[in-house]
Design a protein around this motif. Structure first.
Motif, mmCIF file in Angstrom:
data_model
loop_
_atom_site.group_PDB
_atom_site.id
_atom_site.type_symbol
_atom_site.label_atom_id
_atom_site.label_comp_id
_atom_site.label_asym_id
_atom_site.label_seq_id
_atom_site.Cartn_x
_atom_site.Cartn_y
_atom_site.Cartn_z
ATOM 1 N N ASP A 1 -3.785 105.171 70.910
ATOM 2 C CA ASP A 1 -3.861 103.761 70.511
ATOM 3 C C ASP A 1 -4.913 103.517 69.427
ATOM 4 O O ASP A 1 -5.264 102.380 69.127
ATOM 5 C CB ASP A 1 -4.155 102.879 71.732
ATOM 6 C CG ASP A 1 -5.460 103.263 72.424
ATOM 7 O OD1 ASP A 1 -6.039 104.324 72.090
ATOM 8 O OD2 ASP A 1 -5.894 102.509 73.315
ATOM 9 N N GLY A 2 -5.397 104.590 68.818
ATOM 10 C CA GLY A 2 -6.400 104.483 67.758
ATOM 11 C C GLY A 2 -5.793 104.044 66.438
ATOM 12 O O GLY A 2 -4.586 103.786 66.334
ATOM 13 N N PRO A 3 -6.620 103.974 65.386
ATOM 14 C CA PRO A 3 -6.168 103.444 64.111
ATOM 15 C C PRO A 3 -5.208 104.357 63.332
ATOM 16 O O PRO A 3 -4.501 103.883 62.450
ATOM 17 C CB PRO A 3 -7.470 103.247 63.325
ATOM 18 C CG PRO A 3 -8.428 104.217 63.935
ATOM 19 C CD PRO A 3 -8.042 104.314 65.386
ATOM 20 N N LEU A 4 -5.177 105.649 63.666
ATOM 21 C CA LEU A 4 -4.319 106.592 62.937
ATOM 22 C C LEU A 4 -3.263 107.181 63.863
ATOM 23 O O LEU A 4 -3.565 107.581 64.992
ATOM 24 C CB LEU A 4 -5.151 107.733 62.349
ATOM 25 C CG LEU A 4 -6.191 107.369 61.298
ATOM 26 C CD1 LEU A 4 -7.023 108.592 60.935
ATOM 27 C CD2 LEU A 4 -5.522 106.799 60.043
ATOM 28 N N SER A 5 -2.041 107.261 63.362
ATOM 29 C CA SER A 5 -0.983 107.931 64.122
ATOM 30 C C SER A 5 -1.224 109.441 64.062
ATOM 31 O O SER A 5 -1.993 109.930 63.237
ATOM 32 C CB SER A 5 0.390 107.617 63.516
ATOM 33 O OG SER A 5 0.525 108.292 62.271
ATOM 34 N N ARG A 6 -0.534 110.179 64.928
ATOM 35 C CA ARG A 6 -0.708 111.631 64.901
ATOM 36 C C ARG A 6 -0.280 112.214 63.559
ATOM 37 O O ARG A 6 -0.895 113.143 63.055
ATOM 38 C CB ARG A 6 0.018 112.282 66.065
ATOM 39 C CG ARG A 6 1.503 112.087 66.075
ATOM 40 C CD ARG A 6 2.122 112.696 67.314
ATOM 41 N NE ARG A 6 3.522 112.383 67.362
ATOM 42 C CZ ARG A 6 4.171 111.999 68.444
ATOM 43 N NH1 ARG A 6 3.542 111.904 69.590
ATOM 44 N NH2 ARG A 6 5.450 111.734 68.405
ATOM 45 N N GLN A 7 0.773 111.640 62.950
ATOM 46 C CA GLN A 7 1.216 112.152 61.658
ATOM 47 C C GLN A 7 0.205 111.846 60.559
ATOM 48 O O GLN A 7 -0.032 112.666 59.675
ATOM 49 C CB GLN A 7 2.590 111.578 61.285
ATOM 50 C CG GLN A 7 3.209 112.249 60.071
ATOM 51 C CD GLN A 7 3.430 113.747 60.270
ATOM 52 O OE1 GLN A 7 4.090 114.163 61.215
ATOM 53 N NE2 GLN A 7 2.861 114.572 59.399
ATOM 54 N N GLU A 8 -0.432 110.682 60.625
ATOM 55 C CA GLU A 8 -1.458 110.348 59.629
ATOM 56 C C GLU A 8 -2.659 111.283 59.750
ATOM 57 O O GLU A 8 -3.177 111.769 58.738
ATOM 58 C CB GLU A 8 -1.902 108.894 59.803
ATOM 59 C CG GLU A 8 -0.867 107.888 59.344
ATOM 60 C CD GLU A 8 -1.229 106.455 59.707
ATOM 61 O OE1 GLU A 8 -0.893 105.565 58.905
ATOM 62 O OE2 GLU A 8 -1.831 106.225 60.779
#
Length: 197
Positions: free
Chosen positions: A175-182
């Protein structure tokens, strides 16, 4: 204790691994009993010992299944018909994504690796080394073809990337600011920037 969420239709080894992974993540390997694992999986101790010789074997398999997946994917990227820079970037991003997708497995392993017997520990290290060597071979291929700089030792660059991967469990949150792909894209780009002439 509740049964594993995979249900009674999943094969017994998968149910045992799912239960062990959840319990090891929640309680720690050393604080989880075999009885808790079999109850959570909805099987008997006999079933566990039929598929896994010990709780230690479950711990080893928690990590080994992720490493097998990552090795298969790395081999596919390395063997692809694409420029070496693209193959390395794809492999670098993929190891981040697959680690995040299996974050419990990775964090359990790094927290509990010292519980493995010396022989099992050596076996896991051997498999990890095989993965790292295949990854490093892409760096070296790029260097030979003049695409990558030779200024920094290849081992240091590879260790730097995997150091970042191994610490994902300490800070990454779904739920953080970056997705796993980012996250994967940023780390792969950092690796490539370190290699550019």
């Amino acid at each position: 204790m509740a049964k594993a969420t995979d249900g009674d239709t999943a094969p017994v080894p998968q149910r045992l691994l799912a239960a062990a992974t959840r319990l090891f993540a929640e309680q720690g390997y050393d604080r989880t009993s075999v009885q808790e694992i079999v109850e959570a999986a909805g099987v008997t101790k006999g079933a566990l010992y039929h598929y896994f010789g010990s709780k230690e074997d479950l711990l080893q398999e928690v990590y080994a299944r992720v490493l097998r997946l990552q090795q298969e994917r790395l081999d596919a990227f390395a063997d692809a018909d694409a420029p070496v820079e693209q193959r390395l970037r794809d492999a670098a991003a993929d190891v981040v994504v697959t680690t995040i997708e299996n974050l419990d497995d990775a964090s359990i392993f790094f927290r509990s690796m010292h519980y493995l017997s010396p022989e099992k520990n050596k076996q896991v290290r051997r498999e990890r080394r095989r993965y790292h060597e295949r990854f490093r071979a892409l760096v070296e291929e790029g260097r030979r073809s003049g695409v990558f700089s030779t200024a920094t030792p290849a081992d240091l660059i590879v260790d730097y990337h995997f150091g970042s991967v191994h610490h994902l469990s300490t800070w990454y949150r779904p739920d953080g600011p970056l997705s796993r792909q980012e996250v994967a894209d940023h780390l792969a780009d950092l690796l490539l920037r370190a290699l550019r002439p």
